[in-house]
Design a protein around this motif. Structure first.
Motif, PDB file in Angstrom:
ATOM      1  N   ILE A 198       0.856  -1.188   0.000  1.00  0.00           N
ATOM      2  CA  ILE A 198       0.000   0.000   0.000  1.00  0.00           C
ATOM      3  C   ILE A 198       0.896   1.242   0.000  1.00  0.00           C
ATOM      4  N   HIS A 199       0.703   2.079  -0.983  1.00  0.00           N
ATOM      5  CA  HIS A 199       1.522   3.275  -1.188  1.00  0.00           C
ATOM      6  C   HIS A 199       0.660   4.485  -0.837  1.00  0.00           C
ATOM      7  N   ILE A 200       1.059   5.253   0.154  1.00  0.00           N
ATOM      8  CA  ILE A 200       0.220   6.356   0.644  1.00  0.00           C
ATOM      9  C   ILE A 200       1.074   7.548   1.081  1.00  0.00           C
ATOM     10  N   VAL A 234       3.012  -1.208   4.258  1.00  0.00           N
ATOM     11  CA  VAL A 234       2.666   0.196   4.009  1.00  0.00           C
ATOM     12  C   VAL A 234       3.930   0.989   3.679  1.00  0.00           C
ATOM     13  N   ILE A 235       3.905   1.663   2.530  1.00  0.00           N
ATOM     14  CA  ILE A 235       5.003   2.533   2.116  1.00  0.00           C
ATOM     15  C   ILE A 235       4.514   3.961   2.269  1.00  0.00           C
ATOM     16  N   VAL A 257       9.290   3.958   5.129  1.00  0.00           N
ATOM     17  CA  VAL A 257       9.161   5.385   4.851  1.00  0.00           C
ATOM     18  C   VAL A 257       9.973   5.751   3.613  1.00  0.00           C
ATOM     19  N   VAL A 258       9.419   6.628   2.795  1.00  0.00           N
ATOM     20  CA  VAL A 258      10.179   7.160   1.662  1.00  0.00           C
ATOM     21  C   VAL A 258      10.459   8.639   1.909  1.00  0.00           C
ATOM     22  N   HIS A 259      11.734   8.959   1.871  1.00  0.00           N
ATOM     23  CA  HIS A 259      12.217  10.324   2.088  1.00  0.00           C
ATOM     24  C   HIS A 259      12.235  11.036   0.729  1.00  0.00           C
TER      25      HIS A 259
END
Lengths: 415, 415
Positions: A198-200, A234-235, A257-259
């Motif tokens: 899941i990309h949010i 979850v991303i 987490v994506v920075h």
């Protein structure tokens, strides 16, 4: 099909790399493979290609259309009106331009969220790179819209099977302020049943936090935890406005987490609490975000800005050293997406690039990783390989003139 | 010698540009000049080249030698020991590599401070670009050293006449902690007598401020004001640790400031108070600093980081918009150095570049300045012209392989 890359500098040593099919078969000295296509990599270093862990690829068509504006003005008067003009054909051309730009700057895998799923998928398929694609899910708490979005999601999940293994399907609930609680829960359930990522977007703006507090009496991460949404699938992109207890919740749930430092700075959204997340062991990847808030998809640049930003934020020149940010941009992004690329090792998917050590920006040449993070630009990249196939050689990608020419037509079409 | 650039996009309109000698002679539609060399610029935009207003060019030889370290460790264990090995020949090769890198990324003028003046000057002369060169003045309050440095300065000021008009001489007192009060005053007097610029680091680190307070009971800018050092001929690099009254002093004295956001972030030196300086009308240019703290000389990247940094610092996405940072990187740098380049206008020195509008990073092409600031990299630059002469065409600079090969030898020589 096999390919033998000869005499490449790998971790400082001249090395041969044998690719069989779409995976690295052997890495070492004096490898022979009579049937393999030979690629002479003398004077070049072999390094993994990048994984852009959060973007909206087709927004290349909005590049430099609206910059240096207040967020609300920018969105309502520029970005949204232009996005309304984008049909599947536009999305396709935007995604092709994005794939071209990514290949040219050493990225062969990206995590996307946008409309017109098949427009993006078709471009990725043709361009030969990898992508985890989500169809953005927005219902603004309208039950009819929610039903339509759920049906679309289910349909696309079936239809993605027509594409190669390079394309993965993910769920893309846009954010808690644009998706109803019921749909957020539905997404979670659908992901569980079908083993999906899941990309949010989470806590990108202060407004998101304030609105969530007003509506639920909880901050976004607290609320998502309460409704059972969070987990290792979850991303979370951006993750800026977090208090310590939310960082703890993210860590406990092993959320990834994506920075996105460039976009976070450009929109003045704020600073992701990098140091606290790092200290708490949260898994972090790196992404460029879309071209309307960056304005490129260049992971070389994103690595440098991430390192600079961390040093400034933490007042510590040793923070986020080159090797660590290189890992965030490669193997950690791959791990976030559950794809075994991002590293040059036997058995891994054969995604890599050859960097021209005779490029002026890499001289004298003390440390190729430091050079890539702090000095290089795309002109240093000679060859890009994805899934065992050459996508760029001598800096050239097949068909690039036509891709740019098609994209340039949208300047007139959109204005 | 004249050159006619035909069909270039200039401020969005197809335009011809005639260069006679080393200046722009005419800019307009359908210019004819039968004897001129014709350069077809169809599909390209013509823009001014950059002025790198603070660097130490020859430190290219230290690129990626030591990164991500504490300042004291970095300087004493890595940078200074390596610098001791640099003779005039090394400085020359480092400066050639720097000039090559600058040309490739669109810079044709720089403001330098380093040792072995003639090594740098010779490289600049050969490479065809402009530079304001200062021989760094350091005496550490040793009277014998001070005498030697003053004699050297006087000698170099005479010897600089052997070079072309592209090379200007400036004074380079390193900083208040490395130069005695007597020598600082001598530099000021020598500059006054000979109408010279003074290039100095001011308040780059907190230690500089603390030491100055301990020694003189004043902060660096207060102290420099008290001894009558400040004025419009002073170019102050970094200027980070300033209180409001020091900003007022800089403004009152019309001191010119050079912003170095990449180096300031990389060394975690801190943030130049950009917003307060802008509001007080202080003249600001842009510089990359040396390659050991950047690690490149790329003004495209420096512009983007400057804009991102300002937005983050001021929590305002409208801060330092693309047009303003482009001016800092071009005409404002030129004005700081008192050179009439940095702008494409009749009568100005003919320094300019042609940007390839068919490059994927500039598509769709809504705004070429925004694209240059936020999306471009050096691969977008096709042609670079300085002083009316072509230094790069189709991305190629004469002799570049040899320049890189010579620089790469220092990896072995220095280790």
């Amino acid at each position: 099909m096999s390919m033998l890359i000869q005499n490449a500098e790998f971790d400082g040593v001249e090395t041969d790399v044998l690719i069989e099919g779409n995976r690295f078969k052997a890495i070492g000295k004096d490898i022979t493979s009579p049937d393999a296509e030979v690629l002479d990599a003398s004077g070049m270093a072999i390094v993994p290609t990048f994984v852009n862990a959060h973007t909206h690829a087709s927004m290349t068509l909005l590049r430099s259309y609206a910059d240096d504006l207040e967020l609300h003005d920018w969105l309502t008067n520029y970005i949204w009106p232009l996005e309304e003009k984008m049909d599947e054909e536009a999305i396709y051309h935007g995604a092709r331009l994005a794939c071209l730009e990514m290949i040219k700057s050493g990225t062969t895998c990206f995590n996307d969220m946008y409309w017109h799923f098949h427009g993006v998928a078709r471009a990725v398929e043709e361009m030969g790179i990898r992508a985890t694609l989500s169809s953005v899910f927005i219902d603004f708490s309208d039950p009819a819209k929610a039903k339509e979005q759920r049906e679309l999601t289910k349909r696309l999940f079936r239809e993605v099977e027509q594409y190669s293994d390079r394309i993965k399907f993910a769920l893309g609930p846009h954010a808690i302020y644009s998706v109803s609680k019921e749909s957020i829960k539905w997404v979670k359930q659908f992901a569980r049943e079908n083993n999906l990522l899941i990309h949010i977007h989470i806590s990108e703006t202060r407004k998101e936090v304030d609105d969530c507090l007003a509506l639920y009496g909880l901050r976004p991460v607290q609320w998502l935890d309460k409704i059972g949404f969070l987990g290792p699938n979850v991303i979370a992109a951006h993750a800026i406005h977090l208090i310590d207890s939310e960082i703890e919740i993210l860590a406990r749930n092993d959320v990834q987490v994506v920075h996105n430092p460039v976009a976070n700075m450009k929109l003045a959204s704020g600073s992701m609490p990098f140091g606290k997340m790092r200290d708490r062991g949260i898994r972090m990847a790196l992404g460029t975000d879309g071209c309307s808030s960056n304005n490129n998809l260049d992971m070389l640049e994103e690595m440098k800005v991430a390192a600079l930003h961390a040093k400034l934020l933490l007042r510590d020149p040793t923070a986020l050293p080159a090797g660590d940010v290189f890992d965030m941009a490669t193997v950690k992004g791959a791990q976030a997406l559950g794809i075994d690329c991002g590293k040059i090792a036997e058995g891994m998917l054969a995604d890599c690039m050859l960097v021209d050590l005779s490029n002026h920006r890499l001289a004298p040449g003390y440390n190729v990783i430091d050079d890539l993070v702090y000095s290089a630009d795309s002109s240093c990249i000679d060859t890009v390989i994805c899934d065992g196939k050459i996508l760029m050689r001598n800096g050239c990608v097949a068909g690039e003139e036509e891709i740019v020419a098609e994209a340039r037509k949208y300047k007139q079409k959109f204005q």
